[in-house]
Motif scaffolding. Structure first.
Motif, PDB file in Angstrom:
ATOM      1  N   TRP A  54     -11.039  -1.377   0.613  1.00 28.25           N
ATOM      2  CA  TRP A  54      -9.874  -0.344   0.525  1.00 28.25           C
ATOM      3  C   TRP A  54      -8.576  -0.680   1.423  1.00 28.25           C
ATOM      4  O   TRP A  54      -7.324  -0.824   0.692  1.00 28.25           O
ATOM      5  N   SER A  79      -5.145  -2.183  -0.166  1.00 26.95           N
ATOM      6  CA  SER A  79      -3.874  -1.439   0.026  1.00 26.95           C
ATOM      7  C   SER A  79      -2.961  -2.299   1.021  1.00 26.95           C
ATOM      8  O   SER A  79      -1.600  -2.079   0.306  1.00 26.95           O
ATOM      9  N   TYR A  80      -3.205  -3.082   1.891  1.00 24.87           N
ATOM     10  CA  TYR A  80      -2.328  -3.904   2.605  1.00 24.87           C
ATOM     11  C   TYR A  80      -1.831  -4.751   1.619  1.00 24.87           C
ATOM     12  O   TYR A  80      -0.511  -5.134   1.382  1.00 24.87           O
ATOM     13  N   ARG A 124       4.542   5.090  -2.184  1.00 28.98           N
ATOM     14  CA  ARG A 124       3.190   4.694  -1.341  1.00 28.98           C
ATOM     15  C   ARG A 124       3.116   4.950   0.034  1.00 28.98           C
ATOM     16  O   ARG A 124       2.136   5.481   0.529  1.00 28.98           O
ATOM     17  N   SER A 171      -2.658   6.208   1.358  1.00 28.78           N
ATOM     18  CA  SER A 171      -2.042   4.894   1.396  1.00 28.78           C
ATOM     19  C   SER A 171      -1.069   5.036   2.685  1.00 28.78           C
ATOM     20  O   SER A 171      -0.778   4.084   3.134  1.00 28.78           O
ATOM     21  N   VAL A 193      -2.169   3.433   5.787  1.00 28.65           N
ATOM     22  CA  VAL A 193      -2.177   1.914   5.680  1.00 28.65           C
ATOM     23  C   VAL A 193      -0.652   1.712   6.209  1.00 28.65           C
ATOM     24  O   VAL A 193      -0.433   0.496   7.165  1.00 28.65           O
TER      25      VAL A 193
END
Length: 175
Positions: free
Chosen positions: A20, A24-25, A153, A159, A162
């Motif tokens: 994940w 996400s990155y 985001r 998110s 991140v």
């Protein structure tokens, strides 16, 4: 439950979390790159518009009766110079809004000047400036969609975790 199954469950959870985090990155990087590319494209059209405005100002200054337009031409020149000197994206967007406002005043004055509004040189430059404005609006709306997605985001959980970890920041929107 045996210690092997607990270790396997922890390993599985760590693998899911790592997957994940990586995805996400990658999503943030993809959005950042798309936003920067769209903004650079918008800047190309903004630069083109500033060049056309500078040509318009030079043409008007050389024409007889340029004194009537002195204040308008000075405002256009000042706005163009500020936009060219802007460093950050926020400054550029703000300065380009000021440039757009001076264009409205410039075109209004042109419409009121019977002699100039029939001159082919002025008309050609006006059409080119209007085309650059349309291109800015088109590419700017594309940029705004990407930047808006990125900004959402960045501010939505999970998110946002991140985004904070990897220092992703919000993008300004083109008005």
């Amino acid at each position: 439950m045996s210690s092997i199954s607990i270790v396997a469950a922890i390993f599985l959870l760590a693998a899911v979390f790592a997957f994940w985090l990586i995805m996400s990155y990658k999503g943030f990087v993809r959005l950042r790159n798309s936003a920067e590319e769209a903004f650079l494209t918008t800047e190309v059209y903004m630069k083109r518009r500033r060049e056309l405005l500078s040509r318009f100002v030079k043409l008007a200054e050389k024409s007889p009766g340029g004194d009537d337009w002195r204040d308008i031409l000075r405002n256009v020149s000042d706005a163009v110079q500020l936009a060219e000197a802007a460093q950050s994206a926020d400054e550029r967007i703000l300065c380009e809004s000021a440039v757009a406002e001076t264009i409205e005043t410039l075109f209004f004055a042109l419409d009121m000047d019977e002699k100039r509004k029939k001159d082919k040189s002025y008309l050609r430059l006006r059409r080119q400036i209007e085309e650059a404005d349309r291109n800015i609006a088109h590419v700017g709306s594309f940029y705004n969609r990407i930047a808006g997605t990125m900004n959402k985001r960045i501010h939505m959980f999970p998110s946002s975790v991140v985004a904070k970890m990897f220092h992703f920041t919000s993008y300004p929107l083109i008005g």
